[in-house]
Design a protein around this motif. Structure first.
Motif, PDB file in Angstrom:
ATOM      1  N   VAL A   1      -2.447  -9.641  17.909  1.00  0.00           N
ATOM      2  CA  VAL A   1      -3.128  -8.401  17.576  1.00  0.00           C
ATOM      3  C   VAL A   1      -3.526  -8.471  16.108  1.00  0.00           C
ATOM      4  CG1 VAL A   1      -2.922  -5.896  17.416  1.00  0.00           C
ATOM      5  CG2 VAL A   1      -1.792  -7.121  19.287  1.00  0.00           C
ATOM      6  N   VAL A   2      -4.818  -8.317  15.830  1.00  0.00           N
ATOM      7  CA  VAL A   2      -5.322  -8.304  14.459  1.00  0.00           C
ATOM      8  C   VAL A   2      -5.361  -6.865  13.986  1.00  0.00           C
ATOM      9  CG1 VAL A   2      -7.366  -8.701  13.022  1.00  0.00           C
ATOM     10  CG2 VAL A   2      -6.687 -10.404  14.702  1.00  0.00           C
ATOM     11  N   VAL A   3      -4.871  -6.625  12.774  1.00  0.00           N
ATOM     12  CA  VAL A   3      -4.925  -5.278  12.204  1.00  0.00           C
ATOM     13  C   VAL A   3      -5.430  -5.360  10.777  1.00  0.00           C
ATOM     14  CG1 VAL A   3      -2.479  -5.334  11.526  1.00  0.00           C
ATOM     15  CG2 VAL A   3      -3.625  -3.137  11.770  1.00  0.00           C
ATOM     16  N   GLY A   4      -6.397  -4.501  10.458  1.00  0.00           N
ATOM     17  CA  GLY A   4      -6.899  -4.414   9.094  1.00  0.00           C
ATOM     18  C   GLY A   4      -5.957  -3.550   8.273  1.00  0.00           C
ATOM     19  N   PHE A   5      -5.571  -4.047   7.098  1.00  0.00           N
ATOM     20  CA  PHE A   5      -4.585  -3.326   6.288  1.00  0.00           C
ATOM     21  C   PHE A   5      -4.960  -3.397   4.817  1.00  0.00           C
ATOM     22  CE2 PHE A   5      -0.480  -3.009   4.045  1.00  0.00           C
ATOM     23  CZ  PHE A   5      -0.063  -1.790   4.536  1.00  0.00           C
TER      24      PHE A   5
ATOM     25  N   ILE B   1      -1.983  -9.593  10.241  1.00  0.00           N
ATOM     26  CA  ILE B   1      -2.359  -8.531   9.312  1.00  0.00           C
ATOM     27  C   ILE B   1      -3.416  -9.105   8.369  1.00  0.00           C
ATOM     28  CG2 ILE B   1      -1.539  -6.927   7.550  1.00  0.00           C
ATOM     29  CD1 ILE B   1       1.282  -7.266   8.814  1.00  0.00           C
ATOM     30  N   VAL B   2      -4.572  -8.454   8.316  1.00  0.00           N
ATOM     31  CA  VAL B   2      -5.689  -8.960   7.526  1.00  0.00           C
ATOM     32  C   VAL B   2      -5.979  -7.997   6.380  1.00  0.00           C
ATOM     33  CG1 VAL B   2      -8.104  -9.676   7.554  1.00  0.00           C
ATOM     34  CG2 VAL B   2      -6.680 -10.025   9.577  1.00  0.00           C
ATOM     35  N   HIS B   3      -5.980  -8.537   5.177  1.00  0.00           N
ATOM     36  CA  HIS B   3      -6.413  -7.766   4.005  1.00  0.00           C
ATOM     37  C   HIS B   3      -7.672  -8.413   3.478  1.00  0.00           C
ATOM     38  CE1 HIS B   3      -6.399  -6.727  -0.382  1.00  0.00           C
ATOM     39  NE2 HIS B   3      -6.431  -5.548   0.205  1.00  0.00           N
ATOM     40  N   VAL B   4      -8.753  -7.642   3.513  1.00  0.00           N
ATOM     41  CA  VAL B   4     -10.020  -8.138   2.978  1.00  0.00           C
ATOM     42  C   VAL B   4     -10.073  -7.703   1.523  1.00  0.00           C
ATOM     43  CG1 VAL B   4     -12.514  -8.151   3.199  1.00  0.00           C
ATOM     44  CG2 VAL B   4     -11.100  -8.005   5.244  1.00  0.00           C
ATOM     45  N   ALA B   5      -9.921  -8.682   0.649  1.00  0.00           N
ATOM     46  CA  ALA B   5      -9.834  -8.410  -0.784  1.00  0.00           C
ATOM     47  C   ALA B   5     -11.188  -8.023  -1.345  1.00  0.00           C
ATOM     48  CB  ALA B   5      -9.311  -9.643  -1.518  1.00  0.00           C
ATOM     49  N   ASN B   6     -11.143  -7.121  -2.292  1.00  0.00           N
ATOM     50  CA  ASN B   6     -12.366  -6.747  -3.002  1.00  0.00           C
ATOM     51  C   ASN B   6     -12.686  -7.832  -3.996  1.00  0.00           C
ATOM     52  OD1 ASN B   6     -12.484  -4.240  -1.734  1.00  0.00           O
ATOM     53  ND2 ASN B   6     -11.131  -3.324  -3.240  1.00  0.00           N
ATOM     54  N   ARG B   7     -13.868  -8.341  -3.912  1.00  0.00           N
ATOM     55  CA  ARG B   7     -14.344  -9.291  -4.906  1.00  0.00           C
ATOM     56  C   ARG B   7     -15.254  -8.505  -5.828  1.00  0.00           C
ATOM     57  NH1 ARG B   7     -10.966 -13.437  -4.815  1.00  0.00           N
ATOM     58  NH2 ARG B   7     -10.700 -14.211  -2.731  1.00  0.00           N
ATOM     59  N   LEU B   8     -14.743  -8.162  -6.977  1.00  0.00           N
ATOM     60  CA  LEU B   8     -15.477  -7.315  -7.898  1.00  0.00           C
ATOM     61  C   LEU B   8     -16.451  -8.142  -8.717  1.00  0.00           C
ATOM     62  CD1 LEU B   8     -12.368  -5.352  -9.163  1.00  0.00           C
ATOM     63  CD2 LEU B   8     -13.966  -4.650  -7.395  1.00  0.00           C
ATOM     64  N   PRO B   9     -17.762  -7.857  -8.584  1.00  0.00           N
ATOM     65  CA  PRO B   9     -18.703  -8.614  -9.397  1.00  0.00           C
ATOM     66  C   PRO B   9     -18.618  -8.174 -10.854  1.00  0.00           C
ATOM     67  CG  PRO B   9     -19.865  -6.970  -8.117  1.00  0.00           C
ATOM     68  CD  PRO B   9     -18.413  -6.905  -7.716  1.00  0.00           C
ATOM     69  N   THR B  10     -18.472  -9.114 -11.722  1.00  0.00           N
ATOM     70  CA  THR B  10     -18.384  -8.843 -13.150  1.00  0.00           C
ATOM     71  C   THR B  10     -19.468  -9.637 -13.854  1.00  0.00           C
ATOM     72  OG1 THR B  10     -16.007  -8.587 -12.937  1.00  0.00           O
ATOM     73  CG2 THR B  10     -16.858  -8.956 -15.149  1.00  0.00           C
TER      74      THR B  10
ATOM     75  N   VAL C   1      -7.830  -0.896  13.703  1.00  0.00           N
ATOM     76  CA  VAL C   1      -8.206  -0.430  12.370  1.00  0.00           C
ATOM     77  C   VAL C   1      -7.964   1.066  12.279  1.00  0.00           C
ATOM     78  CG1 VAL C   1      -9.926  -2.214  11.874  1.00  0.00           C
ATOM     79  CG2 VAL C   1     -10.623  -0.133  13.055  1.00  0.00           C
ATOM     80  N   GLY C   2      -7.788   1.548  11.063  1.00  0.00           N
ATOM     81  CA  GLY C   2      -7.679   2.975  10.818  1.00  0.00           C
ATOM     82  C   GLY C   2      -9.066   3.568  10.638  1.00  0.00           C
ATOM     83  N   SER C   3      -9.187   4.859  10.882  1.00  0.00           N
ATOM     84  CA  SER C   3     -10.484   5.509  10.703  1.00  0.00           C
ATOM     85  C   SER C   3     -10.743   5.744   9.220  1.00  0.00           C
ATOM     86  CB  SER C   3     -10.534   6.824  11.475  1.00  0.00           C
ATOM     87  OG  SER C   3      -9.555   7.702  10.974  1.00  0.00           O
ATOM     88  N   THR C   4     -12.024   5.811   8.877  1.00  0.00           N
ATOM     89  CA  THR C   4     -12.430   6.030   7.499  1.00  0.00           C
ATOM     90  C   THR C   4     -12.698   7.511   7.293  1.00  0.00           C
ATOM     91  OG1 THR C   4     -13.487   3.882   7.510  1.00  0.00           O
ATOM     92  CG2 THR C   4     -14.090   5.356   5.727  1.00  0.00           C
ATOM     93  N   HIS C   5     -12.126   8.073   6.255  1.00  0.00           N
ATOM     94  CA  HIS C   5     -12.351   9.474   5.925  1.00  0.00           C
ATOM     95  C   HIS C   5     -13.054   9.544   4.586  1.00  0.00           C
ATOM     96  CE1 HIS C   5      -9.720  10.600   9.201  1.00  0.00           C
ATOM     97  NE2 HIS C   5      -8.818   9.761   8.737  1.00  0.00           N
ATOM     98  N   GLY C   6     -13.845  10.548   4.407  1.00  0.00           N
ATOM     99  CA  GLY C   6     -14.453  10.758   3.097  1.00  0.00           C
ATOM    100  C   GLY C   6     -15.934  10.448   3.087  1.00  0.00           C
ATOM    101  N   ILE C   7     -16.494  10.581   1.918  1.00  0.00           N
ATOM    102  CA  ILE C   7     -17.936  10.458   1.751  1.00  0.00           C
ATOM    103  C   ILE C   7     -18.427   9.024   1.876  1.00  0.00           C
ATOM    104  CG2 ILE C   7     -17.902  10.264  -0.748  1.00  0.00           C
ATOM    105  CD1 ILE C   7     -20.371  12.492  -0.129  1.00  0.00           C
TER     106      ILE C   7
END
Length: 175
Positions: free
Chosen positions: A42-46, A72-81, A145-151
């Motif tokens: 079972v793959v889960v986004g975390f 358990i999958v964590h998709v890391a933020n690759r912050l463009p600098t 996956v969990g649901s996304t809340h917010g704008i």
């Protein structure tokens, strides 16, 4: 000649001549071999958010009931600098997200994960694409996956909604 070249074993050469379909099967295999103990898991986004914690809890129960492993999958933020040095044009650099290390330590200390075998996989890029790619590599039975809340979810579309539209396996969305 750069580096070292190792000759192919004679048995491999004979098999290649005797079975040309073996080359096609080798091309179809995933580039990154995964642990076979987690096949059909079972793959889960975390990401540590409340909704991903609820998704993780559900995925643990799902893995426990099916007797499979948890990926358990964590998709890391690759912050463009932007780096600018004098007269040279600006260069964009990917800054790695160290959140995965922190999440891995938190998960390793969690008592509720002691009931199922689990691994933590870090990826970088589009969340939907990476979750589906990990699901494909492990031949996962489902992606949770969990649901996304917010704008942000309303403006760009939720991860769950985009994933449900394009996934090749069942997607379970936890509110």
């Amino acid at each position: 000649m750069a580096g070292h070249e190792f000759p192919e074993p004679a048995s491999r050469k004979r098999r290649r001549v005797a079975d040309p379909a073996a080359d096609l099967r080798a091309v179809e295999e995933p580039r990154h071999p995964c642990d076979p103990a987690f096949r059909h898991g079972v793959v889960v986004g975390f990401d540590g958010s409340t909704s991903s914690e609820r998704a993780l809890a559900y995925a643990i129960g799902m893995a426990k009931r099916s007797g499979s492993g948890l990926i358990i999958v964590h998709v890391a933020n690759r912050l463009p600098t932007t780096v600018w040095a004098g007269c040279e044009p600006p260069v964009f650099v990917d800054v790695p997200d160290h959140r995965t290390e922190v999440l891995g330590l938190e998960l390793a200390c969690a008592d509720y994960l002691a009931e199922v075998p689990w691994i933590l996989v870090e990826r970088g890029g589009d969340i939907c694409h990476e979750l589906e790619e990990v699901g494909r590599e492990y031949s996962a039975d489902a992606i949770v996956v969990g649901s996304t809340h917010g704008i942000v979810g309303k403006l760009f579309g939720s991860v769950a909604g985009r994933l449900a539209k394009r996934a090749q396996r069942p997607v379970v969305v936890i509110p």
